[in-house]
Design a protein around this motif. Structure first.
Motif, PDB file in Angstrom:
ATOM      1  N   MET A  98      23.805  25.726  35.109  1.00 47.47           N
ATOM      2  CA  MET A  98      24.087  27.127  35.094  1.00 47.47           C
ATOM      3  C   MET A  98      23.533  27.597  33.781  1.00 47.47           C
ATOM      4  SD  MET A  98      27.286  27.070  37.226  1.00 47.47           S
ATOM      5  CE  MET A  98      26.801  26.383  38.740  1.00 47.47           C
ATOM      6  N   ILE A  99      22.359  27.197  33.538  1.00 43.69           N
ATOM      7  CA  ILE A  99      22.150  26.750  32.215  1.00 43.69           C
ATOM      8  C   ILE A  99      20.676  26.701  31.898  1.00 43.69           C
ATOM      9  CG2 ILE A  99      23.897  25.342  31.189  1.00 43.69           C
ATOM     10  CD1 ILE A  99      23.783  23.467  33.521  1.00 43.69           C
ATOM     11  N   HIS A 112      24.667  37.317  33.713  1.00 47.88           N
ATOM     12  CA  HIS A 112      24.204  36.179  34.510  1.00 47.88           C
ATOM     13  C   HIS A 112      25.288  35.095  34.588  1.00 47.88           C
ATOM     14  CE1 HIS A 112      21.002  33.173  35.740  1.00 47.88           C
ATOM     15  NE2 HIS A 112      21.965  32.369  35.306  1.00 47.88           N
ATOM     16  N   GLU A 113      25.779  34.704  33.423  1.00 44.67           N
ATOM     17  CA  GLU A 113      26.734  33.585  33.384  1.00 44.67           C
ATOM     18  C   GLU A 113      28.047  33.914  34.088  1.00 44.67           C
ATOM     19  OE1 GLU A 113      25.899  30.544  32.509  1.00 44.67           O
ATOM     20  OE2 GLU A 113      23.922  31.407  32.161  1.00 44.67           O
ATOM     21  N   HIS A 136      27.953  33.613  37.827  1.00 46.38           N
ATOM     22  CA  HIS A 136      28.084  32.238  38.334  1.00 46.38           C
ATOM     23  C   HIS A 136      29.530  31.880  38.693  1.00 46.38           C
ATOM     24  CE1 HIS A 136      24.144  30.543  38.163  1.00 46.38           C
ATOM     25  NE2 HIS A 136      23.969  30.743  36.876  1.00 46.38           N
ATOM     26  N   GLU A 179      21.361  30.301  41.231  1.00 47.17           N
ATOM     27  CA  GLU A 179      20.510  30.912  40.201  1.00 47.17           C
ATOM     28  C   GLU A 179      19.824  32.192  40.678  1.00 47.17           C
ATOM     29  OE1 GLU A 179      21.012  30.222  37.368  1.00 47.17           O
ATOM     30  OE2 GLU A 179      21.771  28.173  37.408  1.00 47.17           O
ATOM     31  N   ALA A 182      22.591  34.787  40.443  1.00 47.90           N
ATOM     32  CA  ALA A 182      22.957  35.173  39.071  1.00 47.90           C
ATOM     33  C   ALA A 182      21.836  35.974  38.401  1.00 47.90           C
ATOM     34  CB  ALA A 182      23.307  33.932  38.249  1.00 47.90           C
ATOM     35  N   TYR A 231      15.138  30.715  40.193  1.00 48.20           N
ATOM     36  CA  TYR A 231      15.502  31.850  39.322  1.00 48.20           C
ATOM     37  C   TYR A 231      14.595  33.048  39.621  1.00 48.20           C
ATOM     38  CZ  TYR A 231      18.063  28.625  36.183  1.00 48.20           C
ATOM     39  OH  TYR A 231      18.929  27.713  35.649  1.00 48.20           O
TER      40      TYR A 231
HETATM   41 ZN   LIG Z   1      22.302  30.424  35.744  1.00 50.28          ZN
END
Ligand SMILES: [Zn+2]
Length: 477
Positions: A1-2, A311-312, A315, A332, A335, A392
């Protein structure tokens, strides 16, 4: 998530790494981590103890466990779960591929065979100094121990991490998922912050002990120590330096606003334990974990960083994916789309979604023209082909089109009901797509076939269709 910094460093090497991973040594996975730290600020020395629970998920027996640690941290003792000492060796070595980065490489003999499916515990005691890697070329890894600010994290190898000193294992570090318990003892005036939940804080005359438990399983431990100020709203927290109190308000406002909108749209989260934003000084770089963002001081005010928060937090409404190699489209892509939709709603950035979608289309088109083989791989297989980066970009475009086709009301209903029905048990990509088709008021069979299951959508992208043309295309079809 990252888009984790550590992971980002590795992305260009991924394809190369896979080429030699098949005959490389087998590694056990970390499934639980207990870390106990004491810091002596007078000598700037770190004293650590950890208990790592490992699981052999390979199909080979494992006899030795490799550990990486910062080059000036040395291991004093290793024992098994019955407190029986285990033989080990340690030596300073470079990470192959990044010769200027040196680590202490420790090899532990388990004294038994850990068969496939078996788990075991390793206890390590270590101590020493931490100076980061900024002089060696990892500019942002300024991890160190100092009274004004201390940072201990994965990137600086400030605690024992399982792996061999090579690029392949750097990738593996970011693929672990474990619960942790962190216990840090510091002088009284200091505040310890992690991405976990503070479950205990005790004080003696001179020292404070902070105990944290992970909110969600993660792949990394980040520990920041300073005289932090704390801004709290509900379960959400911003840890900031006094000089950045205005920035902290902006960050908290972004965090709260998107959280409230998402809650209104997608329903309340079950067992939400809060999100933390942790400020670090300028030049330390921002990083993301599942329940926290480390935000460097120079970014505290930037709208780009508010997008990261949107974004985070989005999630949080994702459902755990149950596919063997998830393509990450529904996490992704979602998000990424939400971060630009929030920029429209919260920052009055009117065309944020369409502009981002167009940028992503151009990026994907250029990349796929350069690497023609990518044109024949549908989104559903991005996990298998190590192409999740495109979940993404292209994923965001697909979500934006999907939103445009069905409208906000149905979109919200789909995300809301999918979360409600699946968040406890998890779901596969196919289940998500079926759910979308079931709730949507129109037939989405060919839309998802185009974009998820076949490469018809990719042909349209490579053929040069703009985002607006794609929107029109689905109005006509
Ligand atoms: Zn993400």
């Amino acid at each position: 998530m990252i888009a984790k910094k550590l992971l980002m460093l590795f992305i260009p090497f991924t394809l190369v790494s896979f080429a030699f991973s098949s005959d490389a040594d087998q590694l056990p996975n970390t499934i639980d981590y207990k870390l106990d730290l004491r810091i002596d600020y007078a000598t700037k020395k770190l004293f650590g103890k950890c208990e790592i629970t490992i699981l052999n998920e390979t199909n080979q027996p494992i006899k030795n466990v490799p550990i990486l640690l910062y080059r000036l941290l040395s291991v004093k003792n290793v024992a098994n779960e019955n407190n029986v000492s285990l033989p080990f060796s340690q030596s300073i070595t470079s990470i192959s591929g990044w010769e200027q980065i040196q680590v202490n490489f420790i090899e532990i003999s388990l004294g038994k065979i850990l068969s496939p499916g078996e788990q075991s515990k390793i206890n390590l005691e270590y101590e020493g100094y931490l100076f980061g890697y900024s002089a060696e070329g990892w500019r942002y890894v300024k991890d160190h121990i100092d009274k004004s600010f201390t940072l201990i994290r994965t990137d600086g190898f400030g605690y024992p991490i399982i792996g061999y000193p090579n690029e392949r294992d750097m990738m593996k570090i970011a693929q672990q998922q474990y619960d942790y318990l962190i216990n840090v003892t510091v002088p009284n005036e200091m505040i310890v912050v992690t991405a976990g939940k503070l479950i205990e804080q005790t004080k003696t005359d001179n020292e404070s002990k902070f105990v944290f438990h992970s909110k969600e399983p993660s792949w990394r431990l980040d520990i920041a120590i300073s005289d932090y100020n704390i801004f709290e709203k509900g379960e959400n927290k911003v840890y900031y330096f006094t000089s950045d109190s205005l920035g902290a308000q902006k960050v908290m406002s972004a965090l709260q606003s998107c959280f409230e909108i998402y809650t209104e749209w997608f329903g309340p989260l079950d067992n939400y334990q809060g999100f933390s934003i942790i400020e670090v000084p300028e030049g330390y770089s921002s990083q993301k974990d599942i329940t926290a963002i480390i935000l460097s001081a120079e970014n505290f005010d930037e709208s780009r960083e508010m997008h990261t928060i949107y974004h985070e937090i989005a999630h949080s409404w994702n459902v755990t994916n149950l596919d063997v190699q998830p393509c990450r489209f529904e996490s992704e892509g979602f998000a990424q789309f939400m971060q630009f939709l929030m920029a429209e709603k919260l920052d009055n950035n009117e065309n944020a979604v369409s502009e981002a979608a167009q940028r992503n289309l151009d990026r994907v088109r250029n990349a796929f023209k350069e690497k023609e083989e990518c044109q024949s791989i549908p989104i559903k297989d991005y996990g298998v082909h190590d192409m999740t980066d495109f979940s993404y970009t292209l994923g965001m475009v697909v979500f934006a089109l999907f939103y445009d086709i069905i409208g906000q009301e149905y979109f919200n209903e789909i995300i809301k009901s999918f979360y409600k029905e699946n968040h406890l048990k998890g779901a596969t990509l196919n289940e998500f797509i079926h759910h979308c088709k079931r709730i949507a008021p129109i037939d989405l069979e060919s839309f998802f076939d185009d974009w998820i299951y076949t490469t018809r959508g990719i042909k349209l992208v490579v053929g040069g269709k703009t985002f607006n043309e794609l929107k029109e295309y689905y109005k006509d079809n």
